[in-house]
Structures are given as C-alpha cells and as structure tokens.
Design a protein around this motif. Sequence first.
Motif, PDB file in Angstrom:
ATOM      1  N   VAL A   1       1.229  11.842   1.993  1.00 49.47           N
ATOM      2  CA  VAL A   1      -0.258  12.173   1.959  1.00 49.47           C
ATOM      3  C   VAL A   1      -0.444  13.757   2.418  1.00 49.47           C
ATOM      4  O   VAL A   1       0.195  14.013   3.100  1.00 49.47           O
ATOM      5  CB  VAL A   1      -1.205  11.354   2.928  1.00 49.47           C
ATOM      6  CG1 VAL A   1      -2.411  11.970   3.038  1.00 49.47           C
ATOM      7  CG2 VAL A   1      -0.782   9.941   2.771  1.00 49.47           C
ATOM      8  N   GLU A   2      -1.022  14.387   1.290  1.00 50.53           N
ATOM      9  CA  GLU A   2      -1.200  15.985   1.462  1.00 50.53           C
ATOM     10  C   GLU A   2      -1.863  16.335   2.883  1.00 50.53           C
ATOM     11  O   GLU A   2      -1.557  17.318   3.494  1.00 50.53           O
ATOM     12  CB  GLU A   2      -1.971  16.489   0.182  1.00 50.53           C
ATOM     13  CG  GLU A   2      -1.343  16.141  -0.995  1.00 50.53           C
ATOM     14  CD  GLU A   2      -0.340  16.872  -1.084  1.00 50.53           C
ATOM     15  OE1 GLU A   2       0.111  18.094  -0.819  1.00 50.53           O
ATOM     16  OE2 GLU A   2       0.781  16.387  -1.845  1.00 50.53           O
TER      17      GLU A   2
ATOM     18  N   HIS B   1       2.874   8.632   8.459  1.00 51.67           N
ATOM     19  CA  HIS B   1       3.682   9.823   7.591  1.00 51.67           C
ATOM     20  C   HIS B   1       5.135   9.266   7.570  1.00 51.67           C
ATOM     21  O   HIS B   1       5.756   9.436   6.441  1.00 51.67           O
ATOM     22  CB  HIS B   1       3.645  11.135   8.255  1.00 51.67           C
ATOM     23  CG  HIS B   1       2.345  11.754   8.026  1.00 51.67           C
ATOM     24  ND1 HIS B   1       1.801  12.005   6.748  1.00 51.67           N
ATOM     25  CD2 HIS B   1       1.447  12.279   8.781  1.00 51.67           C
ATOM     26  CE1 HIS B   1       0.768  12.605   6.557  1.00 51.67           C
ATOM     27  NE2 HIS B   1       0.289  13.057   7.953  1.00 51.67           N
ATOM     28  N   ARG B   2       5.825   8.759   8.691  1.00 51.28           N
ATOM     29  CA  ARG B   2       7.089   8.380   8.714  1.00 51.28           C
ATOM     30  C   ARG B   2       7.097   7.077   7.788  1.00 51.28           C
ATOM     31  O   ARG B   2       8.399   7.032   7.082  1.00 51.28           O
ATOM     32  CB  ARG B   2       7.531   8.045  10.007  1.00 51.28           C
ATOM     33  CG  ARG B   2       7.837   9.162  10.805  1.00 51.28           C
ATOM     34  CD  ARG B   2       8.541   8.824  12.147  1.00 51.28           C
ATOM     35  NE  ARG B   2       8.871   9.909  12.896  1.00 51.28           N
ATOM     36  CZ  ARG B   2       8.542  10.156  14.188  1.00 51.28           C
ATOM     37  NH1 ARG B   2       8.200   9.043  14.942  1.00 51.28           N
ATOM     38  NH2 ARG B   2       8.709  11.264  14.870  1.00 51.28           N
ATOM     39  N   GLN B   3       6.325   6.265   7.707  1.00 47.41           N
ATOM     40  CA  GLN B   3       6.267   4.963   6.915  1.00 47.41           C
ATOM     41  C   GLN B   3       6.113   5.446   5.521  1.00 47.41           C
ATOM     42  O   GLN B   3       6.853   4.687   4.624  1.00 47.41           O
ATOM     43  CB  GLN B   3       5.365   3.784   7.428  1.00 47.41           C
ATOM     44  CG  GLN B   3       5.852   3.389   8.847  1.00 47.41           C
ATOM     45  CD  GLN B   3       5.161   2.102   9.219  1.00 47.41           C
ATOM     46  OE1 GLN B   3       4.524   1.480   8.270  1.00 47.41           O
ATOM     47  NE2 GLN B   3       5.469   1.688  10.247  1.00 47.41           N
ATOM     48  N   LEU B   4       5.201   6.228   5.260  1.00 43.74           N
ATOM     49  CA  LEU B   4       5.071   6.667   3.911  1.00 43.74           C
ATOM     50  C   LEU B   4       6.301   7.375   3.253  1.00 43.74           C
ATOM     51  O   LEU B   4       6.743   7.030   2.065  1.00 43.74           O
ATOM     52  CB  LEU B   4       3.825   7.827   3.828  1.00 43.74           C
ATOM     53  CG  LEU B   4       2.386   7.096   3.916  1.00 43.74           C
ATOM     54  CD1 LEU B   4       1.517   8.339   4.199  1.00 43.74           C
ATOM     55  CD2 LEU B   4       2.010   6.376   2.577  1.00 43.74           C
TER      56      LEU B   4
ATOM     57  N   ALA C   1       0.669  -1.384  -0.053  1.00 45.05           N
ATOM     58  CA  ALA C   1      -0.122   0.058   0.000  1.00 45.05           C
ATOM     59  C   ALA C   1       0.757   1.337  -0.066  1.00 45.05           C
ATOM     60  O   ALA C   1       0.506   2.094  -0.889  1.00 45.05           O
ATOM     61  CB  ALA C   1      -0.958   0.218   1.259  1.00 45.05           C
ATOM     62  N   LEU C   2       1.766   1.381   0.793  1.00 48.83           N
ATOM     63  CA  LEU C   2       2.659   2.456   0.997  1.00 48.83           C
ATOM     64  C   LEU C   2       3.383   2.682  -0.580  1.00 48.83           C
ATOM     65  O   LEU C   2       3.622   4.067  -0.896  1.00 48.83           O
ATOM     66  CB  LEU C   2       3.904   2.500   2.110  1.00 48.83           C
ATOM     67  CG  LEU C   2       3.392   2.078   3.543  1.00 48.83           C
ATOM     68  CD1 LEU C   2       4.357   2.104   4.316  1.00 48.83           C
ATOM     69  CD2 LEU C   2       2.098   3.291   3.683  1.00 48.83           C
ATOM     70  N   GLU C   3       3.769   1.810  -1.267  1.00 45.23           N
ATOM     71  CA  GLU C   3       4.432   1.820  -2.385  1.00 45.23           C
ATOM     72  C   GLU C   3       3.580   2.146  -3.566  1.00 45.23           C
ATOM     73  O   GLU C   3       3.762   3.008  -4.306  1.00 45.23           O
ATOM     74  CB  GLU C   3       5.103   0.382  -2.821  1.00 45.23           C
ATOM     75  CG  GLU C   3       6.287   0.085  -1.862  1.00 45.23           C
ATOM     76  CD  GLU C   3       5.843  -0.797  -0.461  1.00 45.23           C
ATOM     77  OE1 GLU C   3       6.547  -0.794   0.380  1.00 45.23           O
ATOM     78  OE2 GLU C   3       4.580  -0.706  -0.430  1.00 45.23           O
ATOM     79  N   ALA C   4       2.243   1.853  -3.265  1.00 49.99           N
ATOM     80  CA  ALA C   4       1.327   2.181  -4.219  1.00 49.99           C
ATOM     81  C   ALA C   4       1.066   3.667  -4.178  1.00 49.99           C
ATOM     82  O   ALA C   4       0.830   4.606  -5.348  1.00 49.99           O
ATOM     83  CB  ALA C   4       0.014   1.510  -3.749  1.00 49.99           C
ATOM     84  N   VAL C   5       0.983   4.160  -3.080  1.00 51.22           N
ATOM     85  CA  VAL C   5       0.860   5.755  -2.684  1.00 51.22           C
ATOM     86  C   VAL C   5       2.249   6.450  -3.481  1.00 51.22           C
ATOM     87  O   VAL C   5       1.767   7.631  -4.153  1.00 51.22           O
ATOM     88  CB  VAL C   5       0.693   6.164  -1.331  1.00 51.22           C
ATOM     89  CG1 VAL C   5       0.861   7.775  -1.125  1.00 51.22           C
ATOM     90  CG2 VAL C   5      -0.757   5.525  -0.754  1.00 51.22           C
ATOM     91  N   ALA C   6       3.224   5.909  -3.127  1.00 56.79           N
ATOM     92  CA  ALA C   6       4.604   6.423  -3.694  1.00 56.79           C
ATOM     93  C   ALA C   6       4.532   6.410  -5.084  1.00 56.79           C
ATOM     94  O   ALA C   6       4.575   7.558  -5.835  1.00 56.79           O
ATOM     95  CB  ALA C   6       5.776   5.563  -3.359  1.00 56.79           C
ATOM     96  N   ARG C   7       3.929   5.459  -6.087  1.00 56.50           N
ATOM     97  CA  ARG C   7       3.655   5.387  -7.511  1.00 56.50           C
ATOM     98  C   ARG C   7       2.679   6.429  -7.848  1.00 56.50           C
ATOM     99  O   ARG C   7       2.926   7.231  -8.984  1.00 56.50           O
ATOM    100  CB  ARG C   7       3.190   3.977  -7.825  1.00 56.50           C
ATOM    101  CG  ARG C   7       4.499   3.004  -7.684  1.00 56.50           C
ATOM    102  CD  ARG C   7       4.021   1.516  -8.645  1.00 56.50           C
ATOM    103  NE  ARG C   7       2.862   1.070  -8.829  1.00 56.50           N
ATOM    104  CZ  ARG C   7       2.061   0.490  -7.829  1.00 56.50           C
ATOM    105  NH1 ARG C   7       2.881  -0.076  -6.852  1.00 56.50           N
ATOM    106  NH2 ARG C   7       0.791  -0.002  -7.870  1.00 56.50           N
TER     107      ARG C   7
END
Length: 192
Positions: free
Chosen positions: A83-84, A73-76, A32-38
């Motif tokens: 995340v805005e 937020h740290r893990q993201l 999931a975190l990687e998906a947000v990064a993409r």
Amino acid sequence: MKLLILDRDGTLNRGRDDKVASPDEWEPLPGALEAVARLNHGGWRVVLVTNQSGIGRGLFDMASLNAIHVKMHRQLAAAGARVEAIFICPHAPEDRCDCRKPLPGLFLQIGARFGVPLADVPAAGNSLRHVQAGAAAGCPTHLLLTGASAGLAGHEAAAIPGLPPGTQVHADLGAFADWLLAQPVPAAKTAA
C-alpha cells in the motif's frame, strides 16, 4: 499512474463493531491481501482511506494505529503486496471535519498529493460512506459486499439506498480486482 483508493475496515480486514484498536484485532479478510498483490502486479498503486474515530473518541491512540499498520504492511509484504499510503481521519463525528467520510476531504488530498485527476482513480469500499465520499470527489465508485455491506448481497445496485449512481457492485476485493484487471487500458496510457 494507475492509482486506486480502498477503504480499510471491512474491505481489506475484518471490521469490528467496537473498532480495530490493536494489532491483535487486525485480521485480513480471506483473499484480500492476495487481491492487493494482483492489483500491484497489474500496475495499480493502492492507497487506503479510513475513518479512525476511535482516536478522536479516546478508544486508542496514534501509537496503536501505527502498530496496526505495521502489522498490516508486514502481512501485505508477505503476500507480495504493498500500500503506497494511508490517509486517515482521526476525528470523532461531532468534530465536523471535512476529512471524515462521507465528505471527500481525504480523497481530494490524495488527488493533490499524487497529482492525478480523481475521475481516473477508482474508489472501492464496503461502506456507503466510502462510496459516497469517492463519488463526491469525482472518483468512479465500487461497492464491495463485505463487512457492513455483506447483507446487501443479491440486491440490485439501484435498490441500495444512498448508493451513488453508476456505482458498480462486487462480491469482495478479489472480485473487484479481477474486474479491474480485466478492463482495457486506455490507448493514451499505453504509449511508451
């Protein structure tokens, strides 16, 4: 501006029947975190919308929720993502507010805050409440088959009770990100 609204529990992180009430209980879903990064790298600004009735019910307080979000937020950031903003409904169901999903209050706040027409803002989440709130606000909606909706895998969208018409169904946040990033950008948005 390419803006996207995501649910939190069951979409970005594992949901819990007894609520995610502390940083130790917040655990991202695989990929999931990687998906947000993409999505971020594809130009998408991500905003979270989350019902947090545990506050209204006295199960945890704002300090605990803030600590959960600091960990998130740290893990993201470690995954190259961000995340805005996070829009929360802290009310218990009996409070009858207009910001608790499936009502569209938080989505309407996002449209006003970011100055964007919600018809251009996809809303994706794993709960019918999230998808219904997004549809009520005029967002294109996407149901992710994770968390509470994992048992719906294999069902046709039309066979899912309460699913707003036109909602697209994806296996998880990664599959949704792949789909969204593959969509053509409208000509008006590509002008320099």
